[in-house]
Design an enzyme around this catalytic site. Structure first.
Site, PDB file in Angstrom:
ATOM      1  CG  ASP A 124      11.234  -1.686  -4.873  1.00  0.00           C
ATOM      2  OD1 ASP A 124      12.234  -2.141  -5.433  1.00  0.00           O
ATOM      3  OD2 ASP A 124      10.356  -2.400  -4.318  1.00  0.00           O
ATOM      4  CG  HIS A 131       1.128   1.929  -1.876  1.00  0.00           C
ATOM      5  ND1 HIS A 131       1.225   2.584  -0.659  1.00  0.00           N
ATOM      6  CD2 HIS A 131       0.291   2.675  -2.643  1.00  0.00           C
ATOM      7  CE1 HIS A 131       0.468   3.675  -0.700  1.00  0.00           C
ATOM      8  NE2 HIS A 131      -0.110   3.752  -1.891  1.00  0.00           N
ATOM      9  CD  GLU A 132      -0.921   1.927  -6.222  1.00  0.00           C
ATOM     10  OE1 GLU A 132      -2.136   2.083  -6.011  1.00  0.00           O
ATOM     11  OE2 GLU A 132      -0.095   2.856  -6.099  1.00  0.00           O
ATOM     12  CG  HIS A 135      -4.574   1.954  -2.411  1.00  0.00           C
ATOM     13  ND1 HIS A 135      -4.739   2.664  -1.238  1.00  0.00           N
ATOM     14  CD2 HIS A 135      -3.578   2.582  -3.090  1.00  0.00           C
ATOM     15  CE1 HIS A 135      -3.883   3.672  -1.207  1.00  0.00           C
ATOM     16  NE2 HIS A 135      -3.166   3.642  -2.316  1.00  0.00           N
ATOM     17  CG  ASP A 141      -2.420   6.933  -0.382  1.00  0.00           C
ATOM     18  OD1 ASP A 141      -1.768   5.897  -0.583  1.00  0.00           O
ATOM     19  OD2 ASP A 141      -2.877   7.638  -1.298  1.00  0.00           O
TER      20      ASP A 141
END
Length: 196
Positions: A124, A131-132, A135, A141
């Site tokens: 997705d 998610h990125e 970071h 992670d």
């Protein structure tokens, strides 16, 4: 005599107290509390992002930014105005999704690559973008992990569309930016490639 001095003083103090607690004196316009959009934590860090090179992922990035802005209070992501250098650059490319590990600070710069290999394999796009961005905000992670963990990335499975950070992920970002622009730790520039 004391009464003539104290009475005006007490009236003034009462008016001041009513103003501070939001009660308007008779005949005055009512005082309204600020809306949620008008209230920002005093030490909130604002980071600017540039998604002009995100190609087909521009709307996914905007959705992921909204997720982060509604999840944490110590940092806010905003589109970079024209002529301003963005702290977070978002670029679409043909590789695997990846990002520099932050937490990025105002004046610093990290890059998020919205690699097309991830969406080509069925992951997705909004979850990838969130998610990125995680970071960039200093989250490593958390693999392997369940779909309920945003930072579990690809180990959440192709069917996982959860773009929301869990409580511990939110708490870590809040701590990273808890001291305002200075925060608690500096970025190390490491690039995290999110292959399962």
């Amino acid at each position: 005599m004391l009464r003539r001095i104290l009475t005006p003083l007490l009236i003034t103090l009462s008016a001041l107290a009513m103003t501070l607690v939001g009660v308007a004196p008779a005949g005055a316009a009512p005082v309204h509390a600020p809306t949620a959009d008008q209230v920002r934590p005093a030490a909130q860090t604002v980071l600017y992002y540039d998604s002009s090179r995100a190609a087909e992922y521009t709307s996914a990035v905007a959705a992921a930014v909204n997720v982060w802005n509604s999840s944490v209070g110590n940092v806010r992501l905003e589109p970079a105005p024209a002529g301003r250098r963005a702290e977070i650059r978002v670029i679409a490319d043909d590789g695997w999704p990846r990002a520099h590990l932050g937490p990025v600070r105002p004046g610093g710069q990290v890059t998020v690559w919205m690699g097309r290999q991830g969406t080509a394999q069925g992951y997705d796009a909004v979850r990838i973008a969130a998610h990125e961005l995680g970071h960039s905000l200093g989250l490593p992670d958390a693999k392997p992990g369940p779909c309920s963990s945003l930072m579990s990335g690809s180990t959440g499975g192709v069917g996982c569309t959860n773009p929301n950070p869990n409580a511990s992920e939110r708490a870590r970002v809040e701590a990273n930016y808890g001291g305002g622009a200075a925060g608690q730790s500096a970025p190390d520039g490491q690039i995290v490639v999110d292959r399962g």
